[in-house]
Design an enzyme around this catalytic site. Structure first.
Site, PDB file in Angstrom:
ATOM      1  N   VAL A  18       2.699   1.818  -3.351  1.00  0.00           N
ATOM      2  CA  VAL A  18       1.798   2.196  -4.239  1.00  0.00           C
ATOM      3  C   VAL A  18       1.205   3.559  -4.237  1.00  0.00           C
ATOM      4  O   VAL A  18       1.331   4.345  -5.162  1.00  0.00           O
ATOM      5  CB  VAL A  18       0.268   1.079  -4.439  1.00  0.00           C
ATOM      6  CG1 VAL A  18      -0.484   1.717  -5.340  1.00  0.00           C
ATOM      7  CG2 VAL A  18       1.062   0.003  -4.841  1.00  0.00           C
ATOM      8  N   HIS A  50       2.770 -21.999  11.711  1.00  0.00           N
ATOM      9  CA  HIS A  50       2.471 -21.065  10.900  1.00  0.00           C
ATOM     10  C   HIS A  50       1.538 -20.116  11.684  1.00  0.00           C
ATOM     11  O   HIS A  50       1.207 -19.150  11.026  1.00  0.00           O
ATOM     12  CB  HIS A  50       1.769 -21.464   9.761  1.00  0.00           C
ATOM     13  CG  HIS A  50       2.968 -21.605   8.843  1.00  0.00           C
ATOM     14  ND1 HIS A  50       3.848 -22.983   8.987  1.00  0.00           N
ATOM     15  CD2 HIS A  50       3.516 -21.278   7.646  1.00  0.00           C
ATOM     16  CE1 HIS A  50       4.688 -22.834   7.729  1.00  0.00           C
ATOM     17  NE2 HIS A  50       4.653 -22.021   7.062  1.00  0.00           N
ATOM     18  N   GLY A  72       9.271 -13.849  30.049  1.00  0.00           N
ATOM     19  CA  GLY A  72       9.964 -14.132  31.468  1.00  0.00           C
ATOM     20  C   GLY A  72      10.077 -15.927  31.476  1.00  0.00           C
ATOM     21  O   GLY A  72       9.916 -16.648  32.526  1.00  0.00           O
ATOM     22  N   ARG A 103       0.827  -1.295   0.145  1.00  0.00           N
ATOM     23  CA  ARG A 103      -0.184   0.045   0.311  1.00  0.00           C
ATOM     24  C   ARG A 103       0.814   1.317   0.016  1.00  0.00           C
ATOM     25  O   ARG A 103       0.392   2.234  -0.594  1.00  0.00           O
ATOM     26  CB  ARG A 103      -0.887  -0.189   1.214  1.00  0.00           C
ATOM     27  CG  ARG A 103      -1.610   1.101   1.510  1.00  0.00           C
ATOM     28  CD  ARG A 103      -2.511   1.045   2.876  1.00  0.00           C
ATOM     29  NE  ARG A 103      -3.381   2.140   3.106  1.00  0.00           N
ATOM     30  CZ  ARG A 103      -2.813   2.998   4.223  1.00  0.00           C
ATOM     31  NH1 ARG A 103      -1.541   2.923   4.488  1.00  0.00           N
ATOM     32  NH2 ARG A 103      -3.734   4.140   4.429  1.00  0.00           N
ATOM     33  N   ASP A 151      11.584 -13.691  10.636  1.00  0.00           N
ATOM     34  CA  ASP A 151      12.693 -14.479  11.250  1.00  0.00           C
ATOM     35  C   ASP A 151      13.844 -13.499  11.804  1.00  0.00           C
ATOM     36  O   ASP A 151      14.594 -13.681  12.574  1.00  0.00           O
ATOM     37  CB  ASP A 151      13.603 -15.544  10.377  1.00  0.00           C
ATOM     38  CG  ASP A 151      12.383 -16.580   9.494  1.00  0.00           C
ATOM     39  OD1 ASP A 151      11.557 -17.028  10.483  1.00  0.00           O
ATOM     40  OD2 ASP A 151      12.411 -16.875   8.514  1.00  0.00           O
ATOM     41  N   GLY A 196      16.238 -14.879   0.857  1.00  0.00           N
ATOM     42  CA  GLY A 196      16.168 -15.599  -0.247  1.00  0.00           C
ATOM     43  C   GLY A 196      15.462 -14.467  -1.441  1.00  0.00           C
ATOM     44  O   GLY A 196      15.997 -14.581  -2.609  1.00  0.00           O
ATOM     45  N   SER A 197      14.614 -13.828  -1.121  1.00  0.00           N
ATOM     46  CA  SER A 197      13.876 -13.089  -2.096  1.00  0.00           C
ATOM     47  C   SER A 197      14.977 -11.964  -2.612  1.00  0.00           C
ATOM     48  O   SER A 197      14.970 -11.535  -3.794  1.00  0.00           O
ATOM     49  CB  SER A 197      12.711 -12.451  -1.405  1.00  0.00           C
ATOM     50  OG  SER A 197      11.722 -13.483  -1.060  1.00  0.00           O
TER      51      SER A 197
END
Lengths: 322, 322, 322, 322
Positions: free
Chosen positions: D24, D253, D185, D21, D127, D104-105
């Protein structure tokens, strides 16, 4: 080997307990004796100072509010009160005091420093209006609570020719309003730092509808000249001219409550350690803070009475993304 | 083989989309042709009726609001408007209409029924003021949003001699206020069904403090005579007498937004199936509802204009647990 | 004037604290002396029974877990242990015992009843596998935590040719899996009550992709023959045949923690009052429960050892809406 | 006047949509033509590049996942594939490409840069293992989801002599585990960067119990040598020696889904603007990032193949506060 007391003062902020825990545990790791003061500066005056151990601060990391309590004290605003506080600290053999709180609390802290008592400050206020740190404890959590409310308003706002207004906290500082407004994709954000007229708000909403937006959300800081009350009054008076009704949400103290998020717990943990390290190197009269990603210290005298300015990058971003 | 249209009407409630999805999918399983009407009764009049399929209702189960939209229609309140709506439905070959909405919407639905068009109603309103069902779609989610706000107020309220007031929705019905007040452990709950004086509220707060309570939360229904505005005005006027300040939160439409919880999604799924089953057995002019744990139907004429009463068990419970 | 003790037993469930609070406060309102037993039946044996007052149960309504603790006791499974428990209760002058817990705990409770001690049970277990009540305390909250996880999986699942599997709790009961699966729009739900083969799961996922679904979520009850471990092993072995990988989430005890939602707090409050009322009319050896919307009592002997069946309406609904 | 395309690649992260967003809208504000690529680099190869406007990115700010989709592409890993991608971009008249993704990208992005196509990268991965930025988009939200699960485990863990283990994401990076472990904790945190033995974990848990801790939570990064599987196997084998059972939660996930928090939405909004500004000044082959609180750019060649190290301050803090 030192004796160090910690207190919380002023409005509560999510993460205060995490800061108490960090001060106490980091101090104990250094072999120090740690003390907790009940009800802020008022507790210093009535001698409400007690030893506090590792297990006393167990299970509080995730809790909002403050286990040490906080209260206003008229007496502490006088020099007599301050001297009484210092006498009580000295009688207990306390070498240094850590004050967790916002602008007003650090001003009180600075008074103790000027009277010769060794102090350190940890910035804690959801308003983010304290200088010497980029982020105070509680800001991130309060901002996310405001954002959650904005998200919910957006869901319901999508069907009607209606504008929704939400007033968020921040006293004279527009930080929460600006940031939650950007994060929530608000159509208009009203903050104390930038003067606007209610006509500008109305025109902006009208434009949003003309551009086919399904909703119109206005985020207003409580400290703005045109806060919720003022804008509601304006739109009631001029309903015929603008053609839409305003529905208002006043979040209020809901923003202070709730469990602190990861950011505030980690920031508070770092600040607690930072305060203990400052005391260890006998660097007093300073405010621990976050600057450029690192934990720093700034002399209290350099920040007391200063006003934090709002980020122009963020004001620009709000305009760009509207 | 039937053609069935579905629309949402009135204020949106979390779970409306789950109901649309259920009506559409259960109808398609029966081999029927399903149609969606945009913007409620207004969409019937302007002929905004289109086929709707299984994939059109994919990914909406968890979303608040209504993908079909909702709007007010002056025209539909006239018999001319209603006849126009029925003509449009007939021209599209629609055999039956499902109306998802609250009291006002089911009244409109009943008008269509009286004019001879086969209809079914699904109760959906966060206010829970519609007869013929113990729970309407959206109530459970709205109640949990109110409760979350009360919980947060409690956290911050624990340090100060201050009363916190939170105004929740419900129009003339005290359901959300009563239930979220019980669930949140409020010190006082003000609902339209039970008359109280502001003195009673004040005395109750005073008592709470005397009993050593760390906080005082008042939950107020928007439709009560002494709503937030009235109580704030009272406490401002009598601050000296009672000695505490009131801080207010007005939740507003935040309660309508957000994702529906499990209860509302399942209730909506059951109601959607119930409406399709009623149509399958050509039982028209009824409201689907939840009674004694089962999905039932009640003739619309038996519920229109009726006022739901508040549970005396719950009023008692609120007193017991205070 | 009675003396009544309350304990929590078995796995903890969100809302247990609300039940303790309700029992204590409703009892005190009747003028009774109330006692709390620490660590369940084990606490009866070691005589861990202490007076508990109104303020002791303040601030616990919104907390998960149980302030009274819960522990397993080998000794209590023997008649000697049970007689010792009763002796301790009698020595403290306790007239009746309230046991908050699930199937195993109510079986222990029933043993005390058979030995002549006056008892009442309150059903509390996230598994919803206890007879005599439609809903046990904790089920609604656990179901919503599972649902929240399913919702999040759906968001991330929408881009890849991958199936996501989530294993939820419930022991031998598929309630949480079935209900959270329906509410979450799962493509396949595996429960202990209905036998399936892993091929059926695989075919169902394949069908979902063929129908253009953007995601495939399988909800699995931990007690199913093909639980997470079994299904992961199957899909690893047959990856080439089916062409998709399974990614797994094991929710585990996360479902037990967290704050109880409105439903569980109100249910627990009603059950607490129901238990006190049963004791007031000296109706002993019963389980308080929710049936057809009302608080009821059922003799313990009628429910011990019975297995709750899964709702066929819900199984049907899961198929219809898939 | 430029034509700029944007794509998302790799694993999804909460906030990717906010970044799309921002790219763009900031581009359109400059008067540029903006294009969206579907399904990452794969979309470049099959020429899935379409104009994208202001309203196309409305209502996505608060949504997890990516509206542009993401997919793996074997072909893109070959130079042929990359040249095909560039041909397609040039044929559409695209002047620059913005790639939102992780390590990777950005490696793929760097290949396009080396072949002469103007690119910019925005770091996005839960990550937090990408160099050139202190925080990647998605980290803060994923960390808070992990923290919420840890908080819930703590509630239920408080009654039993049991250890709870929770495995969180992060590939070879321990960031989420370390930060959520500190914020939650945890009694022990296992990360890939620091080698430990299962005996150390066991001893640490034993110590926690001896110190009177009511719970024992181990947070484990999925990429650690002793991840959930390895530790569960160890404790099963040595149950008699240590005397406690391990109950495991595998979040999986679930951490990727859900709505992005305020931090990620604002970070993504700033990064989007930063990428557009870099393109405006024709600074290509760089990764936008957050360093010392400011939005910066770093040449892709300086970060590709580098491994981010874990903060020693945080590792120390974890030890101090345990």
């Amino acid at each position: 080997m030192k004796s160090v007391a910690v207190l919380t003062s002023g409005g509560d902020a999510p993460g205060m307990n995490a800061a108490i825990r960090s001060v106490v545990r980091c101090g104990i790791t250094k072999g120090w004796s740690m003390y907790g003061v009940t009800n802020g500066f008022a507790g210093l005056i009535v001698d409400n100072i007690r030893p506090i151990g590792t297990r006393d601060v167990g299970g509080i990391l995730q809790k909002g509010g403050t286990i040490l309590g906080s209260a206003r004290s008229e007496e502490f605003f006088t020099e007599d009160g301050q001297r009484k506080a210092i006498r009580n600290l000295r009688r207990m053999g306390i070498d240094a005091l850590v004050v967790i709180g916002g602008n007003g609390s650090q001003t009180g802290n600075y008074e103790l420093h000027k009277l010769g008592f060794p102090v350190t400050g940890i910035p804690s206020t959801i308003d983010n209006d304290i200088c010497g740190t980029e982020m105070a404890i509680g800001v991130d959590t309060a901002m996310n609570i405001a954002l959650e409310a904005i998200d919910r308003l957006k869901v319901t706002a999508s069907s009607h020719q209606r504008a929704f207004l939400i007033e968020v906290m921040g006293r004279n500082c527009g930080y929460i309003a600006l940031m939650s407004g950007i994060a929530g994709g608000a159509e208009f954000i009203v903050i104390p730092e930038i003067e606007i007229s209610p006509e500008e708000v109305a025109e902006s909403l009208q434009l949003a509808y003309e551009h086919g937006k399904a909703h119109a959300i206005i985020v207003v800081a409580e400290g703005a000249k045109y806060n919720a009350d003022a804008l509601i009054a304006y739109f009631q008076k001029h309903e015929e001219r603008w053609g839409f009704k305003i529905r208002a949400t006043i979040l209020g103290h809901v923003q202070r409550g709730g469990a602190p998020g990861a950011f505030d717990r980690i920031l508070a943990s770092r600040f607690g350690n930072g305060a203990v390290e400052a005391i260890a190197r006998e660097e007093y009269g300073v405010l621990v803070g976050l600057n450029n990603g690192a934990v720093t210290t700034t002399p209290l005298e350099a920040i007391i009475g200063k006003t934090k300015t709002i980020s122009t990058e963020m004001v620009e971003l709000a305009r760009l993304l509207d």
